[in-house]
Design an enzyme around this catalytic site. Structure first.
Site, PDB file in Angstrom:
ATOM      1  N   SER A 122      35.527  51.322  31.521  1.00 19.19           N
ATOM      2  CA  SER A 122      36.814  50.633  31.553  1.00 19.19           C
ATOM      3  C   SER A 122      36.694  49.204  31.028  1.00 19.19           C
ATOM      4  O   SER A 122      35.640  48.570  31.133  1.00 19.19           O
ATOM      5  CB  SER A 122      37.356  50.571  32.987  1.00 19.19           C
ATOM      6  N   GLN A 175      40.157  46.051  23.292  1.00 15.71           N
ATOM      7  CA  GLN A 175      41.457  45.978  23.950  1.00 15.71           C
ATOM      8  C   GLN A 175      42.085  44.641  23.604  1.00 15.71           C
ATOM      9  O   GLN A 175      41.565  43.586  23.974  1.00 15.71           O
ATOM     10  CB  GLN A 175      41.306  46.103  25.472  1.00 15.71           C
ATOM     11  N   TYR A 207      50.681  41.446  32.016  1.00 19.95           N
ATOM     12  CA  TYR A 207      50.460  40.522  30.901  1.00 19.95           C
ATOM     13  C   TYR A 207      51.688  40.547  29.983  1.00 19.95           C
ATOM     14  O   TYR A 207      52.678  41.199  30.293  1.00 19.95           O
ATOM     15  CB  TYR A 207      49.157  40.873  30.193  1.00 19.95           C
ATOM     16  N   ARG A 252      47.479  50.943  27.021  1.00 19.50           N
ATOM     17  CA  ARG A 252      47.289  50.937  28.469  1.00 19.50           C
ATOM     18  C   ARG A 252      48.599  50.542  29.120  1.00 19.50           C
ATOM     19  O   ARG A 252      49.222  49.545  28.749  1.00 19.50           O
ATOM     20  CB  ARG A 252      46.184  49.964  28.883  1.00 19.50           C
ATOM     21  N   GLY A 255      35.139  51.831  35.984  1.00 20.55           N
ATOM     22  CA  GLY A 255      34.824  50.417  35.871  1.00 20.55           C
ATOM     23  C   GLY A 255      33.702  50.008  36.792  1.00 20.55           C
ATOM     24  O   GLY A 255      32.550  49.875  36.379  1.00 20.55           O
ATOM     25  N   ARG A 256      34.028  49.793  38.071  1.00 18.03           N
ATOM     26  CA  ARG A 256      33.035  49.303  39.020  1.00 18.03           C
ATOM     27  C   ARG A 256      31.783  50.178  39.101  1.00 18.03           C
ATOM     28  O   ARG A 256      30.680  49.657  39.263  1.00 18.03           O
ATOM     29  CB  ARG A 256      33.679  49.130  40.397  1.00 18.03           C
TER      30      ARG A 256
END
Length: 795
Positions: free
Chosen positions: A420, A498, A579, A627, A724-725
């Site tokens: 991610s 991205q 955003y 996304r 991700g994590r």
């Protein structure tokens, strides 16, 4: 203690028997407004875990229950003329009437004061006169209503209609009959409960229910205990092929909506909630009786183990609440799956069956493989053939789903795993440095098919923090080229960029200095769709003008050109998480009154114009992802239905893959966190818009195991999975997933330098051969495919 129990169902009776068994000096009185033989419902199902607890706590009750059990291992999914069976599951069911009889007799033997056909005194009086008041008075609990300010209940009536029925046809296994009718999809949940009959629950979405005309019958007023005979006659006709001439049995049977009950607190002074009064879980994953009896066992144990009532009640809630929440999360996933079952009816029969089996996310790919390897091997083979037909791969090798390649435009990913996009806040003047080379390079060496950069900003003022990377000057482009070249030269991974603009969430501190906190020095002006701050602490943005939109659009275009020159394989447009582009999409951040505000079509106008401009300059052979935040997790914000319209628009404009995230639009959001909690949004989008337009879908959000990844892919909930994590915890996550699955074929590439570590190292004596006797006793065994076959003759 003097104990008052309101409600003589299984939960209240079992608790009463346990308390008297623990201490005969307890004075326990049960009030039940119905007669002892008034039983609503047919069968109840228990898990092995629940039965183990019952056996340990009260062997007398368990032994009587065991004589009544119908036991089996199989689940049959009947769909489009096929029957697919998964074994090794393990079920025990019995008649609810028999269970109540057993519990009533046990209570009488222990001298519990049972008062049937009697309404309980007012709870205020009970609370005053008794040491403990147990509210086991069901889903419509009057006691819960009385102390609603303390309990703070939420009642969530769902979208489907169901009717609880029985049949004298004795099923041999758990049965899911999924029927496509001219009105829509209807389903039967059925299972045997004795040698005399089976539970027969019919369920359908309310829209289907209305189209079928059931609403005309349901408008009638039914007295307690009366049945909706006209609807039952229709059900008998619709499911005549299932019944095979057998009768439908009714018992206070009428159409209802399942209501999910949650309470913020379960206790008011000496009054405690139990069972359906405290919580409900959809019948598709088990029975409320099971939960209520588990509650009873835990409450009795906690009261016995603690010196005071206060401590015992507190311990009960601490012990049971996380268990119930876990069950309710699984139940919510299951009920929503059935509510939206029509979106899966285009699936192949094998995938549909696997999808149904794993709908709650409690049963998974590995879990099913352990229980029934042949069932999973068949769906694995189908998946491989289907991916070839879909054009995603030419490989025919059978393998875990996550290691199948994926093709979009001219790009082929080695496997279905993405790293991610994760902001690192470690750039200097927007330039990625050695940290980014090691960070992204290590993830690429770790085996993922596609590694995503963090959000790369299209301008200095488009950064979130001073540490964010950019693509708006030559130095940044050259630094990114260095990273891309390393990834391409040293791994089989692809690298995606991205692109985004921070909008109103910009000019803030580095995450570890204060996430979303405004800069104290060196701050810059921020713009957004409307002049609304992200939080009271953030600066108020300027409402971006149309002239400034033209500038920002041009910045995205130049960043896209730069990304292509740097060698990136895929471009993702960041239209999520509040955003700039996302701020246009959400009504919570876009209150404009011009052509860029108001309707979804207007709110899409600017983000779509940016997408079109970027698509025009981005090479045709390279794919573009978008996304999105599928839901805003806040009142008045976008829902998943809104997001379907948003992604449909992007699909019409040529997006190749949709990266489905959620939230972060407003600071006061209320996400429903949990394991794989965002996957249902990807699922909904993939099986509607994705299927219609041939667009790929990426699932994200609290997915951490290769088991969950394989389950998501095989069930058709997504085409790709981003983690991700887990990749921060273990950069070699994908390589280790292959090792743990003992997979060494195509779809995963160990760097030559790392191949010596491609086998999981031994960690101690437990990795060695087990003792000989264990091998003899627990050796290889075939899948259990036992079915309920009582001696009673039947067709």
């Amino acid at each position: 203690m003097r104990i008052a129990v309101v409600g003589g169902g299984p939960g209240g009776l079992y608790f009463s028997a346990l308390m008297k068994q623990l201490d005969p000096n307890h004075e326990v009185t049960v009030w039940e407004r119905n007669a002892p033989d008034d039983t609503f419902g047919f069968g109840v199902v228990f898990s092995d875990e629940t039965l183990g607890g019952i056996e340990h706590a009260d062997e007398a009750v368990y032994e009587q229950m065991a004589t009544q059990f119908a036991r089996w291992d199989d689940i049959d999914v009947h769909y489009r003329g096929t029957t697919l069976t998964s074994g090794g599951q393990g079920f025990a069911a019995m008649s609810r009437k028999e269970l109540l009889r057993i519990l009533q007799e046990r209570c009488r033997d222990l001298e519990v004061d049972l008062r049937f056909r009697t309404f309980a005194p007012p709870v205020e009086d009970l609370s005053r006169d008794y040491d403990l008041v147990l509210a086991s008075d069901g889903i419509n609990s009057a006691i819960r209503s009385t102390y609603a300010e303390t309990f703070k209940p939420t009642l969530d009536p769902r979208k489907s209609k169901f009717m609880w029925l029985g049949t004298d046809k004795v099923f041999e296994a758990f049965k899911f009959y999924v029927k496509e009718t001219p009105h829509g999809v209807m389903q039967i949940h059925g299972y045997p409960f004795s040698d005399q009959g089976s539970t027969f629950i019919v369920e359908m979405h309310e829209d289907v229910w209305r189209k079928a005309g059931f609403d005309a019958f349901a408008a009638a007023e039914f007295r307690p205990g009366e049945n909706d005979e006209k609807s039952i006659a229709m059900i008998t006709e619709i499911f005549a092929d299932v019944l095979g001439g057998h009768s439908v049995l009714a018992n206070n049977s009428k159409w209802i909506n399942f209501t999910t009950v949650r309470n913020e607190h379960w206790r008011h002074e000496n009054v405690i909630l139990l069972g359906d009064a405290a919580h409900t879980a959809h019948f598709s994953i088990g029975s409320g009786t099971k939960l209520a009896m588990e509650d009873s066992l835990a409450l009795a144990a906690c009261l016995h183990e603690h010196d005071s009532l206060e401590a015992g009640l507190e311990a009960y809630e601490i012990e049971r609440r996380p268990v119930v929440l876990s069950v309710q999360r699984a139940a919510q996933a299951s009920l929503e799956w059935f509510e939206n079952i029509d979106q899966y009816t285009g699936q192949n029969e094998q995938q549909f069956a696997f999808n149904l089996m794993t709908r709650s996310r409690r049963i998974t790919y590995d879990n099913l493989r352990l229980r029934d390897p042949a069932f999973v091997e068949a769906i694995d083979d189908w998946y491989a053939a289907n991916e070839i037909e879909a054009g995603h791969t030419d490989e025919t090798t059978s393998r875990p789903p996550m290691f199948h390649p994926y093709r979009m435009r001219g790009l082929e990913l080695e496997n279905r795993i993405l790293v991610s996009a994760m902001d690192m806040y470690s750039a200097v003047d927007g330039v990625p440095g050695d940290f980014h080379l090691v960070h992204l390079g290590s993830k690429a060496l770790g085996g993922a098919g596609l590694v995503m950069t963090e959000m790369v900003c299209v301008s200095p003022e488009g950064r979130i923090t001073p540490g964010c990377t950019g693509l708006y000057n030559a130095e940044q482009e050259e630094s990114w080229r260095r990273i891309v070249n390393f990834v391409h030269e040293q791994s089989n991974a692809k690298l995606g960029v991205q692109l985004g603009h921070s909008g109103r969430k910009g000019s803030t501190k580095l995450m570890w200095e204060g996430i979303d906190q405004p800069l104290e020095d060196g701050n810059w002006d921020v713009v957004s769709a409307s002049a609304l701050p992200y939080s009271p602490a953030n600066q108020v943005p300027r409402e971006i003008t149309t002239a400034e939109m033209d500038v920002v659009r041009a910045q995205f275009v130049e960043a896209a050109r730069s990304a292509d020159r740097a060698g990136f394989d895929l471009l993702e447009l960041h239209c999520a998480h509040g955003y700039l582009l996302s701020s246009f999409l959400s009504p919570l951040s876009n209150t404009r009154t011009d052509e860029y505000g108001g309707s979804i079509e207007n709110r899409l106008r600017f983000p779509l114009s940016v997408f079109d401009a970027v698509r025009e300059v981005w090479p045709t052979e390279k794919p573009i992802s978008v996304r999105i935040s599928a839901v805003d997790w806040a009142e008045g914000g976008n829902t998943v239905d809104d997001s379907l319209r948003i992604v449909d628009a992007f699909a019409e404009h040529g997006v190749d893959v949709l990266n489905v995230s959620s939230g972060q639009i407003v600071k006061d959001e209320a996400p429903a966190f949990g394991r794989s909690y965002q996957t249902p949004f990807a699922d909904r989008i993939r099986n509607t818009v994705g299927r219609t337009h041939g667009v790929g879908v990426i699932a994200v959000g609290a997915i951490s195991s290769h088991d969950d990844v394989n389950s998501v892919l095989l069930a058709g909930r997504a085409d790709l999975v981003a983690l991700g994590r887990p990749h921060l915890y273990n950069p070699a996550w994908t390589l280790h997933a292959a090792a743990e699955q003992e997979y060494t074929g195509p779809g995963v590439s160990w760097p030559d330098q790392f191949k010596a570590g491609s086998r999981k190292p031994p960690s101690g004596r437990t990795d060695g051969p087990p003792p000989r006797l264990t091998l003899i006793r627990d050796g290889e065994s075939e899948t259990r495919h036992s079915r309920w076959t009582p001696n009673a003759a039947r067709t």
